[in-house]
Design a protein around this motif. Structure first.
Motif, PDB file in Angstrom:
ATOM      1  N   GLU A  29       0.831  -1.212   0.000  1.00 56.90           N
ATOM      2  CA  GLU A  29       0.000   0.000   0.000  1.00 56.90           C
ATOM      3  C   GLU A  29       0.863   1.259   0.000  1.00 56.90           C
ATOM      4  OE1 GLU A  29      -3.633  -0.577   2.785  1.00 56.90           O
ATOM      5  OE2 GLU A  29      -2.247  -2.247   3.155  1.00 56.90           O
ATOM      6  N   ILE A  30       2.010   1.205   0.706  1.00 59.22           N
ATOM      7  CA  ILE A  30       2.948   2.333   0.687  1.00 59.22           C
ATOM      8  C   ILE A  30       3.455   2.533  -0.732  1.00 59.22           C
ATOM      9  CG2 ILE A  30       5.269   3.071   1.418  1.00 59.22           C
ATOM     10  CD1 ILE A  30       4.694   1.742   4.152  1.00 59.22           C
ATOM     11  N   GLN A  31       3.843   1.429  -1.370  1.00 56.23           N
ATOM     12  CA  GLN A  31       4.385   1.514  -2.726  1.00 56.23           C
ATOM     13  C   GLN A  31       3.324   1.953  -3.739  1.00 56.23           C
ATOM     14  OE1 GLN A  31       5.968  -2.463  -2.763  1.00 56.23           O
ATOM     15  NE2 GLN A  31       8.013  -1.809  -2.137  1.00 56.23           N
ATOM     16  N   ALA A  32       2.076   1.601  -3.470  1.00 56.94           N
ATOM     17  CA  ALA A  32       0.989   2.003  -4.376  1.00 56.94           C
ATOM     18  C   ALA A  32       0.815   3.517  -4.401  1.00 56.94           C
ATOM     19  CB  ALA A  32      -0.316   1.328  -3.959  1.00 56.94           C
ATOM     20  N   THR A  33       1.260   4.204  -3.339  1.00 60.61           N
ATOM     21  CA  THR A  33       1.165   5.674  -3.331  1.00 60.61           C
ATOM     22  C   THR A  33       2.388   6.301  -4.015  1.00 60.61           C
ATOM     23  OG1 THR A  33       2.370   6.043  -1.249  1.00 60.61           O
ATOM     24  CG2 THR A  33      -0.002   5.586  -1.074  1.00 60.61           C
ATOM     25  N   GLY A  34       3.324   5.448  -4.481  1.00 64.50           N
ATOM     26  CA  GLY A  34       4.538   5.957  -5.116  1.00 64.50           C
ATOM     27  C   GLY A  34       5.662   6.194  -4.129  1.00 64.50           C
ATOM     28  N   ALA A  35       5.429   5.804  -2.871  1.00 61.96           N
ATOM     29  CA  ALA A  35       6.439   6.035  -1.825  1.00 61.96           C
ATOM     30  C   ALA A  35       7.206   4.752  -1.553  1.00 61.96           C
ATOM     31  CB  ALA A  35       5.761   6.518  -0.550  1.00 61.96           C
ATOM     32  N   GLN A  36       8.257   4.877  -0.759  1.00 65.41           N
ATOM     33  CA  GLN A  36       8.982   3.697  -0.292  1.00 65.41           C
ATOM     34  C   GLN A  36       9.312   3.857   1.183  1.00 65.41           C
ATOM     35  OE1 GLN A  36      13.122   3.013  -1.226  1.00 65.41           O
ATOM     36  NE2 GLN A  36      13.273   4.970  -2.316  1.00 65.41           N
ATOM     37  N   LEU A  37       9.630   2.732   1.798  1.00 63.09           N
ATOM     38  CA  LEU A  37       9.954   2.703   3.222  1.00 63.09           C
ATOM     39  C   LEU A  37      11.444   2.420   3.381  1.00 63.09           C
ATOM     40  CD1 LEU A  37       8.778   2.558   6.186  1.00 63.09           C
ATOM     41  CD2 LEU A  37       8.561   0.111   5.825  1.00 63.09           C
ATOM     42  N   ILE A  38      12.099   3.206   4.231  1.00 65.70           N
ATOM     43  CA  ILE A  38      13.510   2.987   4.545  1.00 65.70           C
ATOM     44  C   ILE A  38      13.640   2.986   6.066  1.00 65.70           C
ATOM     45  CG2 ILE A  38      15.849   3.948   4.417  1.00 65.70           C
ATOM     46  CD1 ILE A  38      15.107   5.196   1.721  1.00 65.70           C
ATOM     47  N   ALA A  39      14.296   1.956   6.616  1.00 63.51           N
ATOM     48  CA  ALA A  39      14.473   1.859   8.072  1.00 63.51           C
ATOM     49  C   ALA A  39      15.953   1.974   8.407  1.00 63.51           C
ATOM     50  CB  ALA A  39      13.913   0.538   8.583  1.00 63.51           C
ATOM     51  N   ILE A  40      16.248   2.677   9.510  1.00 65.66           N
ATOM     52  CA  ILE A  40      17.631   2.946   9.912  1.00 65.66           C
ATOM     53  C   ILE A  40      17.818   2.588  11.386  1.00 65.66           C
ATOM     54  CG2 ILE A  40      19.319   4.798  10.341  1.00 65.66           C
ATOM     55  CD1 ILE A  40      18.163   6.327   8.034  1.00 65.66           C
ATOM     56  N   SER A  41      18.931   1.919  11.690  1.00 66.16           N
ATOM     57  CA  SER A  41      19.309   1.724  13.093  1.00 66.16           C
ATOM     58  C   SER A  41      20.829   1.755  13.187  1.00 66.16           C
ATOM     59  CB  SER A  41      18.783   0.386  13.618  1.00 66.16           C
ATOM     60  OG  SER A  41      19.706  -0.643  13.314  1.00 66.16           O
ATOM     61  N   PRO A  42      21.365   1.939  14.412  1.00 68.61           N
ATOM     62  CA  PRO A  42      22.822   1.973  14.552  1.00 68.61           C
ATOM     63  C   PRO A  42      23.480   0.592  14.468  1.00 68.61           C
ATOM     64  CG  PRO A  42      21.715   3.014  16.444  1.00 68.61           C
ATOM     65  CD  PRO A  42      20.700   2.225  15.684  1.00 68.61           C
ATOM     66  N   GLN A  43      22.685  -0.478  14.316  1.00 72.05           N
ATOM     67  CA  GLN A  43      23.298  -1.810  14.356  1.00 72.05           C
ATOM     68  C   GLN A  43      24.173  -2.047  13.128  1.00 72.05           C
ATOM     69  OE1 GLN A  43      19.990  -4.521  14.580  1.00 72.05           O
ATOM     70  NE2 GLN A  43      19.336  -4.168  12.494  1.00 72.05           N
ATOM     71  N   LYS A  44      25.139  -2.948  13.277  1.00 77.27           N
ATOM     72  CA  LYS A  44      26.044  -3.198  12.157  1.00 77.27           C
ATOM     73  C   LYS A  44      25.313  -3.987  11.060  1.00 77.27           C
ATOM     74  CE  LYS A  44      28.353  -6.772  14.955  1.00 77.27           C
ATOM     75  NZ  LYS A  44      29.552  -7.054  15.735  1.00 77.27           N
ATOM     76  N   PRO A  45      25.799  -3.885   9.796  1.00 70.46           N
ATOM     77  CA  PRO A  45      25.064  -4.452   8.660  1.00 70.46           C
ATOM     78  C   PRO A  45      24.720  -5.931   8.782  1.00 70.46           C
ATOM     79  CG  PRO A  45      26.771  -2.979   7.865  1.00 70.46           C
ATOM     80  CD  PRO A  45      26.968  -3.103   9.351  1.00 70.46           C
ATOM     81  N   ASP A  46      25.606  -6.753   9.393  1.00 67.53           N
ATOM     82  CA  ASP A  46      25.250  -8.176   9.442  1.00 67.53           C
ATOM     83  C   ASP A  46      24.039  -8.422  10.338  1.00 67.53           C
ATOM     84  OD1 ASP A  46      26.778  -7.590  11.643  1.00 67.53           O
ATOM     85  OD2 ASP A  46      27.986  -9.401  11.601  1.00 67.53           O
ATOM     86  N   HIS A  47      23.842  -7.570  11.354  1.00 76.99           N
ATOM     87  CA  HIS A  47      22.611  -7.691  12.166  1.00 76.99           C
ATOM     88  C   HIS A  47      21.399  -7.232  11.343  1.00 76.99           C
ATOM     89  CE1 HIS A  47      24.486  -9.029  15.768  1.00 76.99           C
ATOM     90  NE2 HIS A  47      25.150  -7.919  16.005  1.00 76.99           N
ATOM     91  N   SER A  48      21.594  -6.201  10.526  1.00 81.12           N
ATOM     92  CA  SER A  48      20.493  -5.742   9.665  1.00 81.12           C
ATOM     93  C   SER A  48      20.095  -6.836   8.690  1.00 81.12           C
ATOM     94  CB  SER A  48      20.898  -4.491   8.873  1.00 81.12           C
ATOM     95  OG  SER A  48      21.101  -3.399   9.748  1.00 81.12           O
ATOM     96  N   LEU A  49      21.102  -7.529   8.149  1.00 78.03           N
ATOM     97  CA  LEU A  49      20.822  -8.581   7.175  1.00 78.03           C
ATOM     98  C   LEU A  49      20.065  -9.727   7.829  1.00 78.03           C
ATOM     99  CD1 LEU A  49      21.154  -9.606   4.299  1.00 78.03           C
ATOM    100  CD2 LEU A  49      23.320 -10.644   4.965  1.00 78.03           C
ATOM    101  N   SER A  50      20.512 -10.152   9.025  1.00 71.17           N
ATOM    102  CA  SER A  50      19.818 -11.281   9.665  1.00 71.17           C
ATOM    103  C   SER A  50      18.400 -10.874  10.058  1.00 71.17           C
ATOM    104  CB  SER A  50      20.603 -11.825  10.853  1.00 71.17           C
ATOM    105  OG  SER A  50      20.878 -10.810  11.778  1.00 71.17           O
ATOM    106  N   LEU A  51      18.224  -9.600  10.474  1.00 69.24           N
ATOM    107  CA  LEU A  51      16.879  -9.111  10.792  1.00 69.24           C
ATOM    108  C   LEU A  51      16.008  -9.132   9.541  1.00 69.24           C
ATOM    109  CD1 LEU A  51      14.875  -7.540  12.749  1.00 69.24           C
ATOM    110  CD2 LEU A  51      15.799  -5.481  11.726  1.00 69.24           C
ATOM    111  N   GLN A  52      16.572  -8.635   8.433  1.00 67.68           N
ATOM    112  CA  GLN A  52      15.820  -8.555   7.183  1.00 67.68           C
ATOM    113  C   GLN A  52      15.383  -9.947   6.740  1.00 67.68           C
ATOM    114  OE1 GLN A  52      17.883  -6.262   4.145  1.00 67.68           O
ATOM    115  NE2 GLN A  52      15.929  -5.563   3.377  1.00 67.68           N
ATOM    116  N   GLU A  53      16.300 -10.900   6.855  1.00 66.06           N
ATOM    117  CA  GLU A  53      15.983 -12.268   6.418  1.00 66.06           C
ATOM    118  C   GLU A  53      14.977 -12.927   7.362  1.00 66.06           C
ATOM    119  OE1 GLU A  53      19.915 -13.914   6.202  1.00 66.06           O
ATOM    120  OE2 GLU A  53      20.181 -13.296   4.108  1.00 66.06           O
ATOM    121  N   LYS A  54      15.204 -12.745   8.654  1.00 63.49           N
ATOM    122  CA  LYS A  54      14.336 -13.397   9.656  1.00 63.49           C
ATOM    123  C   LYS A  54      12.894 -12.886   9.559  1.00 63.49           C
ATOM    124  CE  LYS A  54      14.328 -12.622  14.166  1.00 63.49           C
ATOM    125  NZ  LYS A  54      14.385 -11.954  15.245  1.00 63.49           N
TER     126      LYS A  54
END
Length: 216
Positions: A101-126
């Motif tokens: 629904e966000i993308q249907a409005t032409g927008a996108q979602l971006i999330a940011i945290s101070p964690q290191k990239p490998d934690h971001s990757l495991s979060l994204q996959e999980k």
């Protein structure tokens, strides 16, 4: 997942936290929230202000530049504490549900945290997240959005007590954390709405995000 679902989930998690955490830990965390609310130290950028451009790497190590993304359409920018925070994971899962629904409005979602990239990757996959999850080393971008604060010694003790070394988790020497926040940024890089809440057990509802997006 409806807003009520996210709100209910957060409330249930809060109840669980209250039931299972030592009273001393609850007091320290409560004091931190109250201090942030009173001091306005990390009160976030306000609607009408210009967004700060940044270049951060995503979970796969690729650079993402905010203003390049805004050239494609509005951005829902979410600052969260990290994959170690159950409230953040509930929030990101709920936002994943409304991503079409966000993308249907032409927008996108971006999330940011101070964690290191490998934690971001495991979060994204999980969590099966299909939006960009960026790492903000040392919280430098978070600070520019006026959301960064130093973790008080009492709360640091609580976190270390459950085996969480935040500095190690974020690959930094400092114990810093963002106040969770969600910003709607239009194509001209103006922040049109902001939700900033020092009480990390509460988050902006998916419904509210879609409502705000439709105003852009």
């Amino acid at each position: 997942m409806s807003n009520q679902n996210l709100t209910e989930q957060l409330e249930a998690a809060t109840q669980q936290f209250m039931a299972n955490s030592p009273i001393e830990a609850q007091i320290k965390i409560g004091q931190m929230i109250e201090e942030l609310q009173k001091s306005g130290i990390a009160s976030g950028k306000q609607p009408g202000e210009k967004a700060v451009d940044f270049k951060l790497t995503n979970a796969l190590g690729r650079d993402v530049i905010l203003f390049e993304e805004l050239a494609k359409g509005p951005v829902v920018l979410v600052f969260y504490r990290g994959g170690w925070c159950p409230f953040c994971n509930m929030q990101l899962r709920a936002y994943q549900q409304i991503l079409p629904e966000i993308q249907a409005t032409g927008a996108q979602l971006i999330a940011i945290s101070p964690q290191k990239p490998d934690h971001s990757l495991s979060l994204q996959e999980k969590e099966g997240l299909e939006f960009q999850v960026l790492s903000d080393p040392n919280g430098l971008v978070t600070a520019k959005y006026n959301l960064l604060f130093d973790v008080p010694p009492g709360v640091r003790e609580v976190m270390e007590g459950i085996g969480l070394d935040l500095a190690e988790y974020n690959n930094t020497s400092k114990w810093v954390m963002p106040v969770p926040a969600t910003f709607m940024i239009d194509e001209s890089a103006i922040i049109r709405s902001s939700y900033v809440n020092p009480n990390f057990m509460q988050r902006q509802s998916p419904e509210e995000i879609l409502r705000e997006l439709k105003k852009l």
